[in-house]
Design an enzyme around this catalytic site. Structure first.
Site, PDB file in Angstrom:
ATOM      1  N   HIS A  24       0.857  -1.239   0.133  1.00  0.00           N
ATOM      2  CA  HIS A  24       0.082  -0.160  -0.128  1.00  0.00           C
ATOM      3  C   HIS A  24       0.838   1.192  -0.041  1.00  0.00           C
ATOM      4  O   HIS A  24       0.373   2.183  -0.280  1.00  0.00           O
ATOM      5  CB  HIS A  24      -0.993   0.026   1.116  1.00  0.00           C
ATOM      6  N   ASP A  28       1.180  -7.733   2.144  1.00  0.00           N
ATOM      7  CA  ASP A  28       1.321  -6.151   2.202  1.00  0.00           C
ATOM      8  C   ASP A  28       2.704  -5.742   1.856  1.00  0.00           C
ATOM      9  O   ASP A  28       3.405  -5.209   2.793  1.00  0.00           O
ATOM     10  CB  ASP A  28       0.735  -5.505   3.108  1.00  0.00           C
ATOM     11  N   SER A  78       3.993   2.553   8.376  1.00  0.00           N
ATOM     12  CA  SER A  78       3.614   1.627   7.106  1.00  0.00           C
ATOM     13  C   SER A  78       4.998   1.132   6.510  1.00  0.00           C
ATOM     14  O   SER A  78       5.662   2.107   6.190  1.00  0.00           O
ATOM     15  CB  SER A  78       2.870   1.940   6.127  1.00  0.00           C
TER      16      SER A  78
HETATM   17  N1  ARG Z   1      -4.797   0.564   7.341  1.00  0.00           N
HETATM   18  C1  ARG Z   1      -3.377   0.695   6.699  1.00  0.00           C
HETATM   19  C2  ARG Z   1      -2.637   1.648   7.009  1.00  0.00           C
HETATM   20  O1  ARG Z   1      -3.069   2.668   7.452  1.00  0.00           O
HETATM   21  C3  ARG Z   1      -3.373   0.414   5.172  1.00  0.00           C
HETATM   22  C4  ARG Z   1      -3.952  -0.907   4.623  1.00  0.00           C
HETATM   23  C5  ARG Z   1      -3.924  -0.759   3.355  1.00  0.00           C
HETATM   24  N2  ARG Z   1      -4.878  -1.901   2.693  1.00  0.00           N
HETATM   25  C6  ARG Z   1      -6.162  -1.870   2.430  1.00  0.00           C
HETATM   26  N3  ARG Z   1      -6.696  -2.880   1.941  1.00  0.00           N
HETATM   27  N4  ARG Z   1      -6.659  -0.501   2.096  1.00  0.00           N
HETATM   28  O2  ARG Z   1      -1.433   1.810   6.972  1.00  0.00           O
END
Ligand code: ARG
Length: 722
Positions: free
Chosen positions: A89, A225, A656
């Site tokens: 992501h 991811d 992230s």
């Molecule tokens: N919740 C994660 C974050 O803020 C991002 C995950 C991305 N994946 C998704 N399915 N949108 O870093």
């Protein structure tokens, strides 16, 4: 957790409040103080490295392998040729930009089989931290207690400029000075920034984003991811803009990959660039978040997402164009839903109130404390009341989300400068030369743009404004809508898209070739954005005094809070500077009678499989690997394939892509998310519930090896096994 939207927020609503007593694993610590503050605890929990091995400014150390990726994510160096791991992501925007109907890397994934196939990414950079130091006394040297907030800011600004100059080494470094503890302390950070970053590998979204928005922010998770990039330097090893002559970076330090896997209770340490937390927010701030801020974001954001999604589902072209914007907004939006839920369920208001009551008692017990801190909490309360009375928060967030979600608010904003150029009286070639950057801007703008979708978004935004903002506080564009369009926002939006020179590439370029002040000033898109912008500025100006009062009161509150608990070490809120969090691999109990284990296995991917739902499609090759248990050396000791794991660490957006390291400093996973039950964690850490979700590094290896057969990548990595 990616920082995405947080970076775009114009004004952060920061206030204060923190629970007393640091439970273990809470805290985002500054690497420079780890030796003094945390090292003994870290060692007790299982860290084997010496303080110098983790943070040293004279010799290479672990910190040299951790980079800030583009200001919104973290990445880590994993080979002696500058290979970087981060999240899928985090690479998503880059992957999307390389994607088209012919090369749909979002759907199919991308693997460079040699250096020459790696893809450059204009505008993407990584920053290596060279060093940091405490500059509090120098920043505050000229600051006097009797100064107004703006005088104070000016004095600080001057000192900061000088401190930056001092370390810039004639532009060799990028230097930033940042405030900590709500402006009570200041630190300086020196970075070396590399600008030639190339895409090396990415799994298909059906792996990298498996579970989609349904699983996002939640456990149990089965998402691979991760994505892979490479840092290039000039032939001399120094930072250089993209060039064919550039070579893979020879890093000071890189991480080795541990294939031992994780056990409950194992030491887990995460390094990265958390973007923003608000752990000192007060009970007044909680009320505003629950009553005004989050409802605004959830309402406007939800409507924009619904419009995008419906068009994306109808066309692959629109799906690819909007993928990255949609994902960013959806991520932020769901976060806010979870945050409100968490704040309510976990009684965060009451917890904050208790801290404030204790603080007040401490203040009242002493005359000099009363003089210094006596009005802080009252001031905070007054400011929030003023915000509420004027619907300030609602308007502010309607506007911010609108600007974030609507390209027809952004683009006219970016092109506003055209009017000044036209008014400058330039002509012919000179004029065209000045307009050149705007031709470029148009190329960027119309690449990921669908006018029909944008028209619906504009109309929806106007409609929500009309519904929820008092008539006398609406942007003045509504006068025009009332006068000329009988108040019909759809009619207005339709006319705007028909007539504006900013709504198609053809009209835009034709306008630039033969520009006219009159045409631009009467352009409905220009008028719309201008009107919203002016309304925002007026609103903001009217709140300047309140803003300053709040800033000062919070600074005092945090200062007093720290002084009232001298035995406790408070950590500073996240602010996009390098931090360390340490804890252990750990399960949790999300609700009465429910237990969540700390690992997920590949079988779970097949359990979730749903070929009719694009969030849960399992690629055929992956299915074959799982069904035949073709896990090779990446399986655990029972022959099972671990996909993701949980640890008790304190991270937030910006983290992230951060490396999860074992006690030897070797890579065991890549952090990518937080969990639903503790979504209020940015405001109050929930020690029983809060977990970090990471992809197990062995699953990353499985995908590279068995799914992509990218042996070129595996050959670069260094593996360690107990
Ligand atoms: N919740 C994660 C974050 O803020 C991002 C995950 C991305 N994946 C998704 N399915 N949108 O870093």
């Amino acid at each position: 957790m990616k920082k995405t939207f947080f970076t775009l927020i114009l004004i952060a609503m920061i206030s204060a409040g923190l629970r007393a007593g640091n439970p273990p694993d809470e805290g985002m610590w500054l690497p420079m103080f780890v030796e003094r503050l945390n090292y003994v605890d870290m060692q007790k929990m299982g860290l084997k490295l010496s303080p110098q091995e983790i943070y040293d400014i004279n010799h290479s150390s672990l910190k040299d392998a951790i980079v800030n990726l583009g200001g919104f994510c973290t990445a880590e160096v994993v080979s002696d040729k500058g290979l970087l791991f981060t999240n899928h992501h985090c690479g998503y925007d880059a992957i999307q930009k390389h994607s088209s109907l012919e090369h749909d890397y979002l759907t199919d994934g991308f693997w460079a089989r040699s250096l020459s196939e790696e893809l450059p990414n204009e505008g993407l950079s990584v920053s290596f931290l060279v060093k940091m130091d405490d500059v509090t006394s120098r920043v505050l040297e000229k600051v006097k207690p009797e100064m107004s907030e703006s005088e104070r800011s000016a004095a600080i600004g001057k000192a900061v400029e000088m401190l930056k100059q001092e370390e810039a080494a004639d532009g060799k470094y990028e230097v930033s000075v940042k405030g900590f503890y709500n402006g009570n302390e200041y630190y300086r950070f020196v970075y070396e920034v590399y600008e030639d970053i190339r895409l090396v590998g990415a799994p298909p979204s059906a792996i990298g984003k498996f579970g989609g928005d349904t699983d996002n922010w939640m456990w149990p998770r089965h998402t691979g991811d991760f994505s892979i990039f490479r840092v290039y330097s000039g032939p001399d090893g120094k930072p250089a803009p993209y060039s064919k002559e550039n070579i893979p970076l020879k890093p000071k330090h890189f991480l080795k990959i541990s294939v031992d896997g994780v056990e409950r209770g194992d030491y887990a340490m995460i390094w990265g660039y958390p973007g923003q937390t608000d752990r000192y927010r007060t009970s007044h701030g909680i009320q505003a978040t629950l009553g005004e801020i989050n409802p605004a974001i959830i309402k406007v954001g939800g409507k924009i997402l619904e419009i995008m999604k419906s068009d994306m589902d109808k066309s692959d072209d629109v799906r690819i164009k909007y993928a990255s914007n949609y994902a960013g907004l959806a991520n932020f939006w769901k976060n806010k839903i979870g945050e409100s839920r968490g704040l309510k369920r976990l009684d965060v208001y009451d917890k904050k109130k208790a801290i404030e009551d204790k603080f007040s008692a401490w203040v009242m017990a002493d005359e000099s404390r009363k003089a210094m801190y006596g009005s802080a909490l009252q001031d905070i309360s007054d400011v929030y009341s003023a915000y509420s009375a004027s619907k300030y928060n609602t308007k502010l967030w309607y506007l911010q989300i609108s600007f974030f979600g609507s390209q027809m608010m952004q683009f006219p904003m970016q092109t506003q400068g055209i009017i000044n150029i036209l008014k400058s009286g330039q002509k012919g070639e000179e004029l065209q030369a000045s307009l050149a950057p705007f031709y470029e801007m148009g190329k960027g703008q119309f690449k990921n743009y669908n006018p029909a979708t944008e028209e619906k978004i504009v109309a929806a935004i106007l409609e929500m404004y009309r519904q929820d903002i008092p008539a006398d506080a609406l942007p003045d564009i509504f006068n025009l809508i009332d006068r000329k369009f009988k108040g019909d926002v759809h009619l207005f939006a339709k006319k705007m898209f028909e007539t504006s020179v900013l709504t198609t590439p053809e009209k835009y370029e034709a306008f630039l070739a033969k520009p006219s002040i009159k045409v631009f000033e009467n352009d409905l898109a220009y008028k719309l954005t201008n009107s919203f912008y002016n309304s925002f500025m007026t609103q903001n100006m009217s709140m300047t005094q309140n803003g300053e009062k709040l800033k000062k009161a919070q600074r005092l509150f945090v200062d007093g809070l720290r002084k009232s608990n001298p035995e406790k070490v408070y950590y500073p809120d996240a602010n996009s500077t390098m931090r360390v969090t340490f804890g252990k691999v750990l399960d949790y109990y999300p609700a009465d009678a429910v237990h969540y284990d700390y690992v997920t296995y590949a079988e779970g991917i097949l359990e979730k499989e749903d070929p009719t739902n694009d969030e849960f499609i399992v690629p055929a090759r992956l299915k074959e690997i799982i069904e035949t248990k073709d896990f090779g050396k990446w399986a655990d000791k029972n022959g099972r394939m671990v996909v993701c794991f949980l640890s008790h660490n304190d991270i937030t957006g910006g983290n992230s892509g951060s490396p999860v390291l074992n006690g030897n400093g070797d890579l065991i996973g890549i952090a990518f998310d937080g969990n639903w039950e503790a979504m209020s964690g940015d405001i109050a850490f929930e020690t029983e519930l809060q977990r970090t979700i990471s992809v197990d590094i062995r699953y990353v290896m499985l995908i590279i090896d068995k799914y992509a057969n990218a042996q070129n990548i595996l050959e670069e990595l260094r593996f360690v096994k107990k």
